[in-house]
Write an enzyme that holds these catalytic residues in place. Sequence first.
Site, PDB file in Angstrom:
ATOM      1  N   GLY B  63       0.791  -1.226   0.000  1.00 38.80           N
ATOM      2  CA  GLY B  63       0.000   0.000   0.000  1.00 38.80           C
ATOM      3  C   GLY B  63       0.822   1.273   0.000  1.00 38.80           C
ATOM      4  N   SER B  64       0.501   2.152   0.930  1.00 42.01           N
ATOM      5  CA  SER B  64       0.955   3.529   0.888  1.00 42.01           C
ATOM      6  C   SER B  64       2.466   3.723   0.855  1.00 42.01           C
ATOM      7  CB  SER B  64       0.416   4.249   2.112  1.00 42.01           C
ATOM      8  OG  SER B  64       1.044   5.494   2.246  1.00 42.01           O
ATOM      9  N   SER B  65       2.874   4.756   0.113  1.00 39.50           N
ATOM     10  CA  SER B  65       4.288   5.114   0.055  1.00 39.50           C
ATOM     11  C   SER B  65       4.736   5.827   1.329  1.00 39.50           C
ATOM     12  CB  SER B  65       4.597   5.972  -1.185  1.00 39.50           C
ATOM     13  OG  SER B  65       3.474   6.609  -1.708  1.00 39.50           O
TER      14      SER B  65
END
Lengths: 419, 166
Positions: B63-65
Amino acid sequence: MNLTLSDQADLHGERGKARQMAMRILVRMLPVFGAEKFLDITAAHIDSSLFQGDATLEYAQRLSEWGAKVVVPTTLNVSGVDEHGWKRWSVPEDWAEKARRQMAAYQAMGCRPTWTCAPYQESERPVFGQQIAWGESSAVVFVNSVLGARTARYPDLLDICAAITGRVPAAGLHLEENRRGQVLYRLKGVPHTLLEDDSFYGVLGHLIGTDAGRFIPVIERLEAVPGEDHLKALGAAMASAGAIALYHLIGVTPEAPAMESVFRGAPPLRTVTITMEMLRAARKELTTADNEQLDMIVLGSPHFSLNEFAALSKLVQGKCRHERVQFLITASRAVRALADRAGYLEAIRRFGGRVTVDTCILTSPMLPSSIHVLMTNSAKYAYYAPGLLGTRVVYGSMEDCVGSAISGEVTIDSAQWSI
Amino acid sequence: MEHIIHGTVLVEGAASGPLLVSDTPLSFWGGYSQFTGEVIDRRHPLSGEIATDCILAIPASRGSSTTTAVLLEAVRRGTAPAALITNQMDTFLVLASIVADELYQKPIPVFALDIEAFALLSSGQYAVLNPDGNVIVRDRQGRVSGPQALPVSQVVQGGALPRTRS
């Protein structure tokens, strides 16, 4: 490791301490990317602008104080506050102060103050084949898939190193051979009308993101041609549920004119048939609230587009939200200004909607503690809000969201989904 | 019971602690509290577990960076895992550790195991990560209340290993 004379000059500090640190981090990362050399980029999008605490601020300030300057056109992702509007929300003063210092540090490095997670909706959009270094997972999947530019999924802290040096590891999705499709998804028995429901794409993305993990999904030609906002929702949902940085949609995305070319002649690693039953299960996963009182509708993750403002203004025209249900849209400054000029904001204001810019509910502690149940048409908001905000969520279409805001309770038209 | 697994060192260092294991990838942003070290992704099998000072074993991040930023904050606050074990070359987790080294001289060891070796790990076991890439895993026995109950020196021949975090 194959470094150019210029890379070595950076590494030896010949262009200053900031560029030296950026290159040192890149060089340490090179083997983890499975690369032996770097390649040039011509644009960057920085996710490191998100204020997470003292460490992200200290990192930005270290680089800025050491004189870091970006060497390619660089846009900025959302920050930790709506710079000019945070006082209207429940943002602690200390948080706002530090987040603004972090904003200032990145601007001092020469980044453009776009403050958006959807930079592809701004004036400068990467073009097909362009080598870029982007952060923000939902933006990465859009720019790779829909525009055909080339970037890895750059994490916070590394994206700025790429912008300062103009270099990235020559690996992953920067290289043609790594962009071919891997897992094939076929839809079975999905009614044509559902393909026109905006909530369908978030559900499909959630399902594929969960299933594909880090493989590159290919979706067989759909019976309808999804619009850009649908493709945005699809990718953002995939990137929340999985680590998807690129998808192909046959007949729609630029690297997928046909099945043979997208798989480069090789068979798919797997083929998955998506049924209505699977879609219903995925849709259910995006909702965690259960017939509860609704506190707020929130739209705009990724940031609202001009077309979405147009569609919303049409839906809310002449109507008014229930006094108990707040209605929030998160967007960029530039798109809000365009929506205002186009006359879309007036109807939304009269409806009782508010627009916040520069940030979103997940990256700024802006929501008051009285908000327990959110409703959204964003699979990304639906995915992250329970963990990050401790709220419960309801997922629905934009139309469902507007209807619920008016009635004051969750009202969802599920007829399309029960087929 | 004790066995030794050889891993690939992605970020150097030594650590020891109870193992917290899942075969589900984790996004630290929205999934890990930098304030408490709790896994807060309510859809994740480790939801509710405190990973601070544990050896956290997950296949990879997801998922998120912003995963990297959250892990960096956790290092600064002292709520990070003692070490990370993956079964993939995970650039996010490695980067967070490298920046923690650059900024605070506090890298977290990150080792990668192959998929078969990773499958041998389970929560509740105790692990020692050696700088040479060896991971010594032993089942916890009797009434053990924490890492102190199993001194490192008893697990590894030749004396105690330095811990990267205290």
